[in-house]
Design a protein around this motif. Structure first.
Motif, PDB file in Angstrom:
ATOM      1  N   ARG A 310      30.531   5.417 -87.785  1.00 53.48           N
ATOM      2  CA  ARG A 310      30.882   4.300 -88.298  1.00 53.48           C
ATOM      3  C   ARG A 310      30.818   2.830 -87.846  1.00 53.48           C
ATOM      4  O   ARG A 310      30.820   2.673 -86.284  1.00 53.48           O
ATOM      5  CB  ARG A 310      32.460   4.732 -88.125  1.00 53.48           C
ATOM      6  CG  ARG A 310      33.470   3.975 -88.747  1.00 53.48           C
ATOM      7  CD  ARG A 310      34.708   4.733 -88.363  1.00 53.48           C
ATOM      8  NE  ARG A 310      34.967   5.872 -89.078  1.00 53.48           N
ATOM      9  CZ  ARG A 310      34.652   7.341 -88.252  1.00 53.48           C
ATOM     10  NH1 ARG A 310      35.350   7.211 -86.694  1.00 53.48           N
ATOM     11  NH2 ARG A 310      34.708   8.116 -88.395  1.00 53.48           N
ATOM     12  N   PHE A 311      30.782   1.966 -88.702  1.00 55.09           N
ATOM     13  CA  PHE A 311      31.183   0.488 -88.337  1.00 55.09           C
ATOM     14  C   PHE A 311      32.299   0.381 -86.905  1.00 55.09           C
ATOM     15  O   PHE A 311      32.884   0.821 -87.475  1.00 55.09           O
ATOM     16  CB  PHE A 311      31.055  -1.058 -89.155  1.00 55.09           C
ATOM     17  CG  PHE A 311      29.843  -1.073 -89.614  1.00 55.09           C
ATOM     18  CD1 PHE A 311      29.101  -1.694 -89.033  1.00 55.09           C
ATOM     19  CD2 PHE A 311      29.161  -0.309 -91.099  1.00 55.09           C
ATOM     20  CE1 PHE A 311      27.655  -2.093 -89.815  1.00 55.09           C
ATOM     21  CE2 PHE A 311      27.981  -0.879 -91.340  1.00 55.09           C
ATOM     22  CZ  PHE A 311      27.428  -1.498 -90.828  1.00 55.09           C
ATOM     23  N   ARG A 312      32.543  -0.717 -86.461  1.00 50.17           N
ATOM     24  CA  ARG A 312      33.864  -1.506 -85.845  1.00 50.17           C
ATOM     25  C   ARG A 312      33.658  -2.470 -86.678  1.00 50.17           C
ATOM     26  O   ARG A 312      33.343  -3.137 -87.635  1.00 50.17           O
ATOM     27  CB  ARG A 312      32.915  -2.155 -84.668  1.00 50.17           C
ATOM     28  CG  ARG A 312      34.569  -1.554 -83.586  1.00 50.17           C
ATOM     29  CD  ARG A 312      34.102  -2.097 -82.166  1.00 50.17           C
ATOM     30  NE  ARG A 312      32.838  -3.646 -82.146  1.00 50.17           N
ATOM     31  CZ  ARG A 312      32.567  -4.578 -81.430  1.00 50.17           C
ATOM     32  NH1 ARG A 312      32.059  -3.329 -80.389  1.00 50.17           N
ATOM     33  NH2 ARG A 312      31.960  -5.733 -81.546  1.00 50.17           N
ATOM     34  N   PHE A 313      35.344  -2.446 -86.811  1.00 52.34           N
ATOM     35  CA  PHE A 313      36.213  -3.840 -87.544  1.00 52.34           C
ATOM     36  C   PHE A 313      35.008  -4.903 -87.384  1.00 52.34           C
ATOM     37  O   PHE A 313      34.701  -5.726 -88.679  1.00 52.34           O
ATOM     38  CB  PHE A 313      37.556  -3.711 -87.020  1.00 52.34           C
ATOM     39  CG  PHE A 313      37.856  -3.922 -88.344  1.00 52.34           C
ATOM     40  CD1 PHE A 313      38.231  -3.324 -89.667  1.00 52.34           C
ATOM     41  CD2 PHE A 313      38.814  -5.730 -88.302  1.00 52.34           C
ATOM     42  CE1 PHE A 313      38.615  -4.280 -90.527  1.00 52.34           C
ATOM     43  CE2 PHE A 313      39.150  -5.564 -89.652  1.00 52.34           C
ATOM     44  CZ  PHE A 313      39.408  -4.859 -90.890  1.00 52.34           C
ATOM     45  N   GLN A 315      31.952  -5.856 -86.678  1.00 53.58           N
ATOM     46  CA  GLN A 315      31.084  -5.648 -86.996  1.00 53.58           C
ATOM     47  C   GLN A 315      30.983  -5.635 -89.183  1.00 53.58           C
ATOM     48  O   GLN A 315      29.769  -6.650 -89.422  1.00 53.58           O
ATOM     49  CB  GLN A 315      30.060  -4.951 -86.733  1.00 53.58           C
ATOM     50  CG  GLN A 315      30.462  -5.042 -85.524  1.00 53.58           C
ATOM     51  CD  GLN A 315      29.544  -3.096 -84.538  1.00 53.58           C
ATOM     52  OE1 GLN A 315      29.772  -2.585 -85.280  1.00 53.58           O
ATOM     53  NE2 GLN A 315      29.222  -3.632 -83.480  1.00 53.58           N
TER      54      GLN A 315
ATOM     55  N   GLU B 230      43.804  -5.960 -83.168  1.00 51.23           N
ATOM     56  CA  GLU B 230      42.607  -4.927 -82.933  1.00 51.23           C
ATOM     57  C   GLU B 230      42.220  -4.532 -81.019  1.00 51.23           C
ATOM     58  O   GLU B 230      41.130  -3.615 -81.068  1.00 51.23           O
ATOM     59  CB  GLU B 230      41.174  -4.247 -83.366  1.00 51.23           C
ATOM     60  CG  GLU B 230      42.225  -3.931 -84.957  1.00 51.23           C
ATOM     61  CD  GLU B 230      41.415  -2.594 -85.370  1.00 51.23           C
ATOM     62  OE1 GLU B 230      40.269  -2.130 -84.614  1.00 51.23           O
ATOM     63  OE2 GLU B 230      41.791  -2.684 -86.840  1.00 51.23           O
ATOM     64  N   MET B 320      32.004   8.712 -83.260  1.00 48.41           N
ATOM     65  CA  MET B 320      31.831   7.561 -84.317  1.00 48.41           C
ATOM     66  C   MET B 320      31.715   7.281 -85.238  1.00 48.41           C
ATOM     67  O   MET B 320      30.950   6.321 -85.687  1.00 48.41           O
ATOM     68  CB  MET B 320      30.723   6.440 -83.551  1.00 48.41           C
ATOM     69  CG  MET B 320      31.144   6.034 -81.541  1.00 48.41           C
ATOM     70  SD  MET B 320      29.254   5.163 -80.935  1.00 48.41           S
ATOM     71  CE  MET B 320      29.524   6.474 -79.737  1.00 48.41           C
ATOM     72  N   GLY B 321      31.840   8.531 -85.923  1.00 47.01           N
ATOM     73  CA  GLY B 321      32.405   8.742 -87.740  1.00 47.01           C
ATOM     74  C   GLY B 321      30.316   9.274 -87.533  1.00 47.01           C
ATOM     75  O   GLY B 321      29.797   9.612 -88.766  1.00 47.01           O
ATOM     76  N   ALA B 322      29.392   9.276 -86.326  1.00 47.21           N
ATOM     77  CA  ALA B 322      28.161  10.203 -86.794  1.00 47.21           C
ATOM     78  C   ALA B 322      28.473  11.823 -86.316  1.00 47.21           C
ATOM     79  O   ALA B 322      28.324  12.393 -85.989  1.00 47.21           O
ATOM     80  CB  ALA B 322      26.636   9.858 -85.905  1.00 47.21           C
ATOM     81  N   ILE B 393      23.685   0.942 -86.728  1.00 46.12           N
ATOM     82  CA  ILE B 393      25.099   0.612 -86.420  1.00 46.12           C
ATOM     83  C   ILE B 393      25.711   1.065 -85.219  1.00 46.12           C
ATOM     84  O   ILE B 393      26.613   0.961 -84.388  1.00 46.12           O
ATOM     85  CB  ILE B 393      25.403   2.039 -87.501  1.00 46.12           C
ATOM     86  CG1 ILE B 393      25.609   0.928 -88.984  1.00 46.12           C
ATOM     87  CG2 ILE B 393      27.141   1.572 -87.532  1.00 46.12           C
ATOM     88  CD1 ILE B 393      25.345   1.722 -90.404  1.00 46.12           C
ATOM     89  N   ASP B 396      24.854  -0.392 -82.285  1.00 49.16           N
ATOM     90  CA  ASP B 396      26.238  -1.924 -82.059  1.00 49.16           C
ATOM     91  C   ASP B 396      26.562  -1.872 -82.033  1.00 49.16           C
ATOM     92  O   ASP B 396      27.763  -2.251 -81.116  1.00 49.16           O
ATOM     93  CB  ASP B 396      26.135  -2.616 -83.270  1.00 49.16           C
ATOM     94  CG  ASP B 396      25.224  -3.315 -83.768  1.00 49.16           C
ATOM     95  OD1 ASP B 396      24.059  -4.150 -82.810  1.00 49.16           O
ATOM     96  OD2 ASP B 396      25.136  -3.892 -85.114  1.00 49.16           O
ATOM     97  N   ARG B 397      27.282  -0.222 -82.079  1.00 43.66           N
ATOM     98  CA  ARG B 397      28.854   0.480 -81.443  1.00 43.66           C
ATOM     99  C   ARG B 397      28.453   0.479 -79.798  1.00 43.66           C
ATOM    100  O   ARG B 397      29.623   0.895 -79.509  1.00 43.66           O
ATOM    101  CB  ARG B 397      29.175   1.659 -82.091  1.00 43.66           C
ATOM    102  CG  ARG B 397      29.341   1.392 -84.060  1.00 43.66           C
ATOM    103  CD  ARG B 397      30.583   0.530 -83.723  1.00 43.66           C
ATOM    104  NE  ARG B 397      31.732   1.468 -82.473  1.00 43.66           N
ATOM    105  CZ  ARG B 397      32.460   3.274 -83.665  1.00 43.66           C
ATOM    106  NH1 ARG B 397      32.677   2.679 -84.475  1.00 43.66           N
ATOM    107  NH2 ARG B 397      33.585   2.924 -82.462  1.00 43.66           N
ATOM    108  N   THR B 570      37.957  -3.632 -78.071  1.00 45.85           N
ATOM    109  CA  THR B 570      38.572  -2.976 -79.569  1.00 45.85           C
ATOM    110  C   THR B 570      38.842  -1.784 -78.752  1.00 45.85           C
ATOM    111  O   THR B 570      38.218  -0.733 -78.595  1.00 45.85           O
ATOM    112  CB  THR B 570      37.980  -3.471 -80.674  1.00 45.85           C
ATOM    113  OG1 THR B 570      37.048  -3.009 -81.079  1.00 45.85           O
ATOM    114  CG2 THR B 570      38.103  -4.614 -80.387  1.00 45.85           C
ATOM    115  N   PRO B 572      38.309   0.585 -81.745  1.00 47.06           N
ATOM    116  CA  PRO B 572      36.729   1.812 -81.912  1.00 47.06           C
ATOM    117  C   PRO B 572      35.985   1.583 -80.566  1.00 47.06           C
ATOM    118  O   PRO B 572      35.558   2.619 -80.082  1.00 47.06           O
ATOM    119  CB  PRO B 572      35.892   0.484 -83.306  1.00 47.06           C
ATOM    120  CG  PRO B 572      37.744   0.201 -83.574  1.00 47.06           C
ATOM    121  CD  PRO B 572      38.612  -0.275 -82.399  1.00 47.06           C
ATOM    122  N   ASP B 573      36.126   0.773 -79.766  1.00 43.02           N
ATOM    123  CA  ASP B 573      35.497   0.465 -78.308  1.00 43.02           C
ATOM    124  C   ASP B 573      35.698   1.596 -77.815  1.00 43.02           C
ATOM    125  O   ASP B 573      35.361   2.422 -76.557  1.00 43.02           O
ATOM    126  CB  ASP B 573      35.509  -0.672 -77.597  1.00 43.02           C
ATOM    127  CG  ASP B 573      34.583  -1.709 -79.224  1.00 43.02           C
ATOM    128  OD1 ASP B 573      33.745  -1.015 -80.016  1.00 43.02           O
ATOM    129  OD2 ASP B 573      34.717  -3.153 -78.682  1.00 43.02           O
TER     130      ASP B 573
END
Lengths: 380, 590
Positions: A310-313, A315, B230, B320-322, B393, B396-397, B570, B572-573
């Motif tokens: 999933r992307f981060r917001f 990003q 966030e 992370m959604g994977a 992706i 970057d995460r 944030t 998600p991080d």
């Protein structure tokens, strides 16, 4: 048979009902297909208990949703809370009237000469339900999900709309039937508009909150996002709307870029005229072709979901504003130049070359994994 | 005489342990000498001889100075542990024990501060911030206050809990009704970097509870974050939701009965916990498990380490959604548990080890099954590695997310993959080899950056190194011989003998009723767990029950740095970073 009443009211209603039923069957089937397919991707089985290969899951799920207790949070804002799941359903259903499933006029519900604009306008209202639902639940996770969803859908509405502009410029019409008929005499639009096609693919994923853009309902961060507080049938409504919108967007994709109900280019193959010659059978064949193409794109949704994190917001926003929108604008600019020069067919080469490059990249021989991966150094 | 033998025909000729003999560590002389050396360089310490580590008794007024001197002059940069021991008959009834480690010199040191009822100890936070939670735990469990500690509240038990459970005079049968009434709300402190903006901003900040029941807090953790949009501008963590009184329960069980409890510490790598605990008791008893048992222990430890890392990476990617990677990584883990099931019949919590060896012998096709596993795992690792490491992706995460510098990591007491991801190659298997790790050829992977990506890379590579170790072990072949020591005071005789021979029956009865009775003393032993240094400190008073069992859970030290790692990033991080730390609540909360 041809009284105005029949022509304007009864026939469209009957056709809409048929289309509606087809779509609902597709939604249910899609639910099962997605779960089975994800199972296949993920080295597991998927639903396989109810009926043959779990097919009755299609019925078992709605029954469960109907019979479950419908919990409403005590502190929820009642009216908005109830409106939340209903609002996204309305545009999702109306839009099906505007999509040509097969050769017109028999296999389209209505033909509106600004059909595309109307569809864009309708689909963009779906976000209200999510915002309302998120806000009315009186839950911080729901609120954040709703906010994320609002920002995301508004942002991706722009490249979504801009990517279509190129198609409009080439076909010269907002009427979906005209767009399809243009494609069968020329090439399907994904060739000259490969960039727009790609942007559309990404933006439609984002519009539907699907992985990798499923931030509004990111289960590991926001529990379930905007529908955290929804249960039973209300939750099912959200799901129904989401799947319906997935189908709508796939339909748009097929209509705009992949030749709609036809199976031919440059006037060769199963074009509308050929199908019409076959009479009723031709119409059904066209519809089947259309549905098959739509299902292919539905599978791509599933494939994405199985592949990407999933992307981060931030990003996600970067991707939307810094890449997709400039790219879409650039595409319009380039298209305009080609059209001005009267060399639209030259644009096919853009598509052919891009596909070739992508294929070369995909099938290039991969180097073997080095003993020590990039950053990891060894010390003993 | 022959009836004394249990697993072989060679009669046992060693001494029978007489109760309440003092424990003399094998390397006591060496430690005494090293202790004297250290004592000559640090003023104000009294050496305690005859211990398995250089041990000093320090006045409570001097403790901060001594810690500072040890840290700066003698390079004891890694604070391992701080815990209490209660001796109610002594005038100064509490021992506050500090254990430090020096990576440069590869040595450990133990400090003891004696305090009485109602006395307090100066907080050592100015020297080691990593002792923060350890001091809170001592306060919680023993009621010893630490002067100058900024946040001295209960950590593992509820705020309304009465009494201090690890005191010897605490009655474990007591029950408390614990409600939310009167419990102070946790309001995270705003990081100074963002304090200024608050005043200028028109927007309201939101305080959000992540957990204890939240999809990303595997186990039961609670993170309270204050959000600006966030962005996390302040965070606080609350633990103890899975506290099961491991240490207190151990005091009322025999040494053998503690083994199932250790399973439940880090339940993702249960065998390693078994190994750590059993080897600590074996060290105290002065016995050596047979070669065959050591061999199996090593193979299963490495498999468990792989399983631990598989879970960590799998769940991290799910967060992370994977989602797909989760199943790719759980497939080999499932097969690994199949092997463990073939060995002992249990899967997740095997309790396979016994003090002195293994419960039962491995199945005859153990090596073939292991070889099959070793052959199959790399494919799954490569699949996942290919799927995520080249994915923009994912990169970057994780790149630059949840970073911690090497200095901070040391100061917080990080060990294991999280420390190695900061570029510090500390691994117990290399530094203090056990089970014969020194005879195997393997590398300790390190990465720089200390971020989520570095931790991912280190874990991935560690699994490959573990596979290397297992492959070497398979090539050597399974040693023959018994799987448990031939010592009737430690290991149960086989049932066939119990039913047929008088002596065996007596030993069986004695062991069941009176348990293993190690000599009087204390010892510490450490193994490399899935998350870092897993240490057990055991005090024996010569009876069948341990006087005190202390586990040094690696997660505990790591998790206290979490708030620092996520502030300014944030949500998600934070979720991604949390997954990469592999916090196992069972271990964290003891």
């Amino acid at each position: 048979m041809n009284t105005p009443l029949m022509h304007y009211l009864v026939w469209p209603l009957v056709k809409f009902l048929i289309a509606f039923i087809i779509v609902q069957v597709l939604v249910a089937a899609m639910n099962w297909i997605e779960r089975r397919l994800l199972g296949l991707f993920q080295a597991r089985l998927g639903p396989n208990r109810v009926g043959y290969k779990g097919l009755l899951q299609i019925i078992a799920d709605p029954v469960k949703f109907l019979l479950k207790e419908d919990i409403v949070p005590a502190s929820a804002e009642k009216v908005a809370y109830f409106l939340g799941p209903i609002l996204p359903l309305i545009p999702a259903f109306i839009v099906f009237c505007l999509i040509p499933f097969g050769p017109p006029p028999t296999f389209t519900v209505t033909r509106v000469n600004v059909g595309l604009l109307l569809i864009l306008a309708l689909t963009s209202t779906g976000v209200y339900g999510i915002i309302l639902g998120g806000w009315a639940s009186n839950n911080k996770y729901s609120l954040m999900g709703g906010l994320r969803s609002a920002a995301q859908m508004v942002s991706y509405e722009v490249p979504f709309g801009l990517s279509i502009v190129g198609v409009l410029m080439i076909c010269g019409s907002l009427d979906l039937v005209t767009i399809v008929r243009y494609q069968e005499t020329n090439a399907w639009n994904f060739l000259p508009q490969i960039v727009a096609c790609f942007i559309f693919l990404v933006a439609m994923n984002a519009e539907n909150n699907r992985t990798p853009f499923d931030l509004p309902e990111a289960e590991s961060e926001l529990v379930a996002g905007y529908h955290t507080e929804y249960s039973a049938m209300k939750f099912a409504f959200f799901m129904l709307a989401e799947f319906s919108m997935m189908i709508v967007n796939s339909c748009l994709m097929v209509t705009l870029f992949f030749g709609g109900w036809t199976l031919g280019m440059f006037g060769i193959g199963l074009t509308t005229d050929v199908l019409r010659h076959m009479g009723m059978f031709g119409g059904i064949l066209g519809t089947l072709i259309f549905v098959t193409k739509v299902m292919l794109f539905m599978l791509i949704y599933v494939w994405f979901r199985a592949t990407f994190p999933r992307f981060r917001f931030d990003q996600l926003m970067d991707l939307g504003w810094k890449w997709m929108i400039p790219l879409a604008l650039g595409n319009i600019f380039v298209t305009a130049i080609f059209i001005l020069a009267g060399q639209e067919r030259l644009m096919y080469w853009i598509g052919i070359v891009s596909i070739g490059l992508a294929a070369m990249y995909l099938f290039k021989p991969k180097p073997k994994r080095a003993a020590a991966p990039g950053k990891v150094a060894h010390a003993s | 005489m022959s009836t004394l033998t249990k697993y072989s025909d060679i009669p046992y000729t060693g001494p029978a342990p007489t109760n309440r003999e003092p424990y003399v560590p094998a390397d006591a002389e060496k430690m005494n000498a090293r202790g004297a050396e250290i004592a000559s360089r640090i003023s104000g310490v009294t050496q305690e001889t005859g211990q398995d580590l250089p041990t000093f008794v320090v006045d409570k007024e001097r403790i901060v100075d001594v810690l500072r001197a040890l840290k700066h002059d003698l390079k004891f940069t890694l604070p391992l542990d701080c815990f209490g021991v209660d001796y109610p008959r002594r005038e100064q009834r509490f021992d506050i024990v500090y254990q430090l480690y020096s990576i440069e010199n590869n040595e450990r040191v133990r400090l003891k501060v004696r305090v009485g009822e109602g006395e307090s100890v100066p907080s050592s936070l100015p020297v080691y911030q990593g002792l923060n939670w350890f001091e809170r735990e001592v306060f919680d469990m023993f009621g010893v206050k630490f002067d100058g500690h900024p946040n001295l509240r209960r950590i593992l038990t509820h705020e309304n809990f009465q009494g201090h459970p690890l005191r010897k005079d605490y009655d474990p049968a007591q029950r408390w009704l614990l409600t939310e009434e009167g419990v102070a709300k946790i309001i995270p402190q705003i990081d100074p970097r963002f304090a200024q903006e608050e005043a200028e901003s028109d927007f309201e900040r939101v305080t959000l509870n992540l957990g204890p029941s939240h999809p990303a807090t595997h186990g039961t953790l609670r993170i309270v974050v204050t959000l600006d949009g966030e962005t996390i501008v302040g965070a606080d963590t609350e633990i103890g939701y899975l506290h099961r009184c491991f240490e207190k329960m151990s005091e009322t069980h025999t040494y053998q009965q503690v083994i199932p409890f250790t399973d439940r510490l880090n339940y993702c790598s249960a065998i390693i916990n078994n190994v750590g605990y059993c080897m600590t008791v074996e060290k105290m008893l002065g016995i050596q498990s047979p070669a065959r048992a050591d061999y199996v222990r090593l193979i299963l430890s490495e498999l468990m380490r792989i399983g631990d890392h598989l879970i960590c990476i799998g769940t991290n990617l799910v967060d992370m959604g994977a989602l797909t990677n989760f199943w790719y990584l759980f497939q080999p883990r499932e097969e690994m548990y199949g092997l463990i099931e073939a060995c002992c019949g249990a899967r997740l919590l095997p309790s396979y080890l016994r003090i002195g060896g293994l419960a039962v012998d491995v199945p005859p096709n153990f090596l073939q099954m292991t070889q099959k596993l070793v052959d199959s795992i790399p494919r799954f690792l490569d699949d996942v590695d290919k799927l995520v490491r080249t994915n923009r992706i994912f990169r970057d995460r994780v790149e630059g997310i949840g970073p911690i510098s090497a200095e901070d990591a040391l100061d917080f007491g990080f060990t294991g993959p999280c420390l190695r991801a900061c570029g510090i190659p500390y691994d117990v298997r290399k530094a203090n080899p056990y089970l014969g790790y020194e005879t195997y050829d393997f590398d300790v992977p390190i990465a720089d950056g200390g971020d989520t990506y570095a931790r991912y890379l280190v874990r991935m590579e560690e699994m490959r190194q573990s596979l290397r170790i297992i492959q070497q072990a398979i090539d050597r072949g399974l040693p023959t011989g018994p799987v448990i020591v031939d010592n009737p005071y430690v290991a149960l005789p086989p049932k066939s003998k119990v039913y047929n021979e008088m002596e065996s029956l007596i030993y069986h009865f004695k062991l069941i009723m009176h348990g293993i009775q190690p000599p009087v003393g204390e010892t510490y032993f450490q193994v490399e767990g899935g998350n870092g240094e897993l240490g057990f400190y055991i005090v024996s008073d010569g009876t069948k029950n341990p006087y005190r069992v202390r586990v040094r859970p690696p997660c505990f030290a790591i998790y206290q740095a979490f708030t620092k790692m996520i502030t300014g990033q944030t949500i998600p991080d934070a979720i991604a970073a949390l997954g990469s730390l592999n916090i196992i609540a069972g271990e964290l909360d003891h």
